[in-house]
Enzyme design. Sequence first.
Site, PDB file in Angstrom:
ATOM      1  N   GLU A   1      81.875  40.671 -34.347  1.00 40.85           N
ATOM      2  CA  GLU A   1      82.364  39.712 -33.282  1.00 40.85           C
ATOM      3  C   GLU A   1      82.851  38.298 -33.801  1.00 40.85           C
ATOM      4  O   GLU A   1      82.028  37.707 -34.739  1.00 40.85           O
ATOM      5  CB  GLU A   1      81.120  39.547 -32.421  1.00 40.85           C
TER       6      GLU A   1
ATOM      7  N   GLU B   1      77.719  45.780 -29.126  1.00 42.05           N
ATOM      8  CA  GLU B   1      77.060  46.012 -30.344  1.00 42.05           C
ATOM      9  C   GLU B   1      76.383  47.478 -30.502  1.00 42.05           C
ATOM     10  O   GLU B   1      76.535  47.936 -31.356  1.00 42.05           O
ATOM     11  CB  GLU B   1      75.619  45.109 -30.164  1.00 42.05           C
TER      12      GLU B   1
ATOM     13  N   PHE C   1      74.378  37.173 -34.651  1.00 42.10           N
ATOM     14  CA  PHE C   1      72.801  36.636 -34.503  1.00 42.10           C
ATOM     15  C   PHE C   1      72.061  37.986 -34.659  1.00 42.10           C
ATOM     16  O   PHE C   1      72.208  38.969 -34.136  1.00 42.10           O
ATOM     17  CB  PHE C   1      72.427  35.948 -33.459  1.00 42.10           C
ATOM     18  N   ALA C   2      70.837  37.750 -35.417  1.00 42.60           N
ATOM     19  CA  ALA C   2      70.021  38.952 -35.523  1.00 42.60           C
ATOM     20  C   ALA C   2      69.383  39.565 -34.448  1.00 42.60           C
ATOM     21  O   ALA C   2      69.238  40.624 -34.343  1.00 42.60           O
ATOM     22  CB  ALA C   2      68.848  38.530 -36.590  1.00 42.60           C
TER      23      ALA C   2
ATOM     24  N   PHE D   1      70.965  40.414 -32.041  1.00 42.92           N
ATOM     25  CA  PHE D   1      72.080  41.058 -31.459  1.00 42.92           C
ATOM     26  C   PHE D   1      71.734  42.449 -32.181  1.00 42.92           C
ATOM     27  O   PHE D   1      72.385  43.607 -31.904  1.00 42.92           O
ATOM     28  CB  PHE D   1      73.548  40.821 -31.565  1.00 42.92           C
TER      29      PHE D   1
ATOM     30  N   HIS E   1      68.319  33.727 -29.714  1.00 35.39           N
ATOM     31  CA  HIS E   1      69.314  33.577 -30.762  1.00 35.39           C
ATOM     32  C   HIS E   1      68.644  32.893 -31.887  1.00 35.39           C
ATOM     33  O   HIS E   1      69.109  32.462 -32.982  1.00 35.39           O
ATOM     34  CB  HIS E   1      70.490  32.543 -30.385  1.00 35.39           C
TER      35      HIS E   1
END
Lengths: 326, 333
Positions: A29, A58, A81-82, A84, A127
């Site tokens: 992304e 995702e 971001f983790a 996701f 986030h």
Amino acid sequence: MPRRRYIQAINDALFEEMERNENVIVIGEDVELAIFGDTRGLYDRFGPNRIRNTPICEATMTGMALGATAAGFHVVLHMMFANFVYTGFDAIANQIAKMRLMTGGQIALPITIIAGYGGGGSNAAQHSDSAHPALMNLGGINVAMPSNSADAKGLLKTAIRSNNPSFLLEASARGGQMGDVPDGDHLVPFGKAAIAREGSDVTIVTVGSMVKPSLDAAKALSEEGIEAEVIDLRTVVPIDEAAILASLAKTGRLVVVDESRDRCGAGGYIAAIAADKGFASLKAPVKRVNIPNVAIPFAPIAEAAVLPDANKIAVAVRGIVSKVAA
Amino acid sequence: MAEANVSHNQADYLALLRRMLLIRRSEERLSALCREGKFPGAVHLYIGQEASGVGACSVIEDRDWITSTHRGHGHFLAKGGELKRMYAEIWGKREGICKGMGGSMHVADFSKGILGANGIVGGGFAIATGAAFGAKLRGDGRVAMCFFGDGAANQGTFMESMNVSSAWQLPTIFLCENNGVSEFTISSTVTGGKLVDRAKAFMPTVIVDGNDVLAVQAAVREAVERARTGGGPSYVETTTYRIQGHLEAEDAFLGGGTYRSAEEISAWQQANRDPILRFQAFLTGEGIADAADLAAVEQSVLEEVEEAVAFAEAGEDADPELAFSLMFENQEA
């Protein structure tokens, strides 16, 4: 040695590995513009067949990363971001982590997934997670969590040259931090911890974003006469058990500092290693400094209340070290 | 049946028949042996859907990829996988195609482009799309065909993968085998609208009689040609029917419950609907083959099935150490 910001070191690693191997591609992304700066400039250098923005999907991106390896690519997937990772978790947990065993070892899985993690920026609950405990529990995924510029570059280059699926979790709050990076083709092996600070009274085992506050705590404790040894694991899968146990044998006391929630977090796993294999060395209970079992709140004062910091780490250390300067 | 194709010779037709029959007879054998407890775990059988997988795989090459489903034996055999290695896998033997580490739901042969059966319903969408993306980047003309069922079409990754394939004009073929059931649930009770309408938003579509091997072949050939020449993805829906349960011996845990009638199942087994009986009638009716030709195919299939059973039973137990050494390349788990 050149001084580079953490995020620049990651960018350098991507440039070098894409130059080195034309089968390395980057998808994800907004990778073309790069909101974190880690993929910036790659599009101008390598073009749309080597780096490409994906739609925001995702659950499909993670599966596509696996599929593209069938065509001989090493896929670097940026998930931003983790949190996701959870959105794309099916293909990570059910496909990527299991595919090599399920197929009897027919294939290798040259996949590197990058995601920023951690709190401290008022990014709120969706986030700010670290996600590494969930990844550690899968079995088939390596997880690197660099704490400084040199390791960020060296661990990412190792990941991109590996045929095993690896995560590089970027400590979001550390992106601007400067650090020395060795010249040349700098590689850092997985599974080899670094002694970030030597000490004899207590061992602080930590990783990624928590190395800095652990060192800050160690410095403060030193002024009180407590010398803490800080072990930077660098990767949590594979994990350098020998380094943890060697330091524990030296100090007899262990505090684990980790930016994940307490219940079934990485800290509990490390504490279990100490209890199981380092019991004879322990002079005091193992203490964990981590995030309570809550979502990360938005307001800075509330966020600070739940995140580990140097003061909380120092308090935990003092609690198990009786030797205090007069 | 679709028209006889002049480009086919007798050998081509009999090869289609043989492959369908190999799936049918090998799975009938699995059904029986499952009830005797001859191998561990569950099997999900493809009986009744053979024309779909065989027709589709007959017009792609070894270098092309397929992703399959939990009902994957038929796709594995249709794409050229070896029966005896598949059986050995189902038996949990080290001679298995996955050394006994995957089992029925994970038969895969990457050397033949078989990217694996998959225990996650809809798990193949993104994998096939990723492979097609790889082919597009390479520009090598390979295609990726994703087999899935009407049940999987209700997963969100179906839309996501069609979107990516369409946006980037990838050589993905979405091969929907519409058998009307989502495991133990009638699909129409959980599905809004028509599946084909979902695909129409993104790509050319066609619905074919999935029990007519030549009709499937013709439809997929067109989709493959489009994909190979840069024309992007296609959706091919084959209307078919799952004769067996979701998995074998399911009665044992359905507690007497049913989700479809015996009459419905029986209707799909009649000579005018069963894909193999229909194709055999077509071959004899068109004078392409006679009873002796068909008997020879049957005999050769039965022999291969028996050899495969013997191979699997004689195999060596899987090596448990592989669980630790195979998770990573050159790294212990």
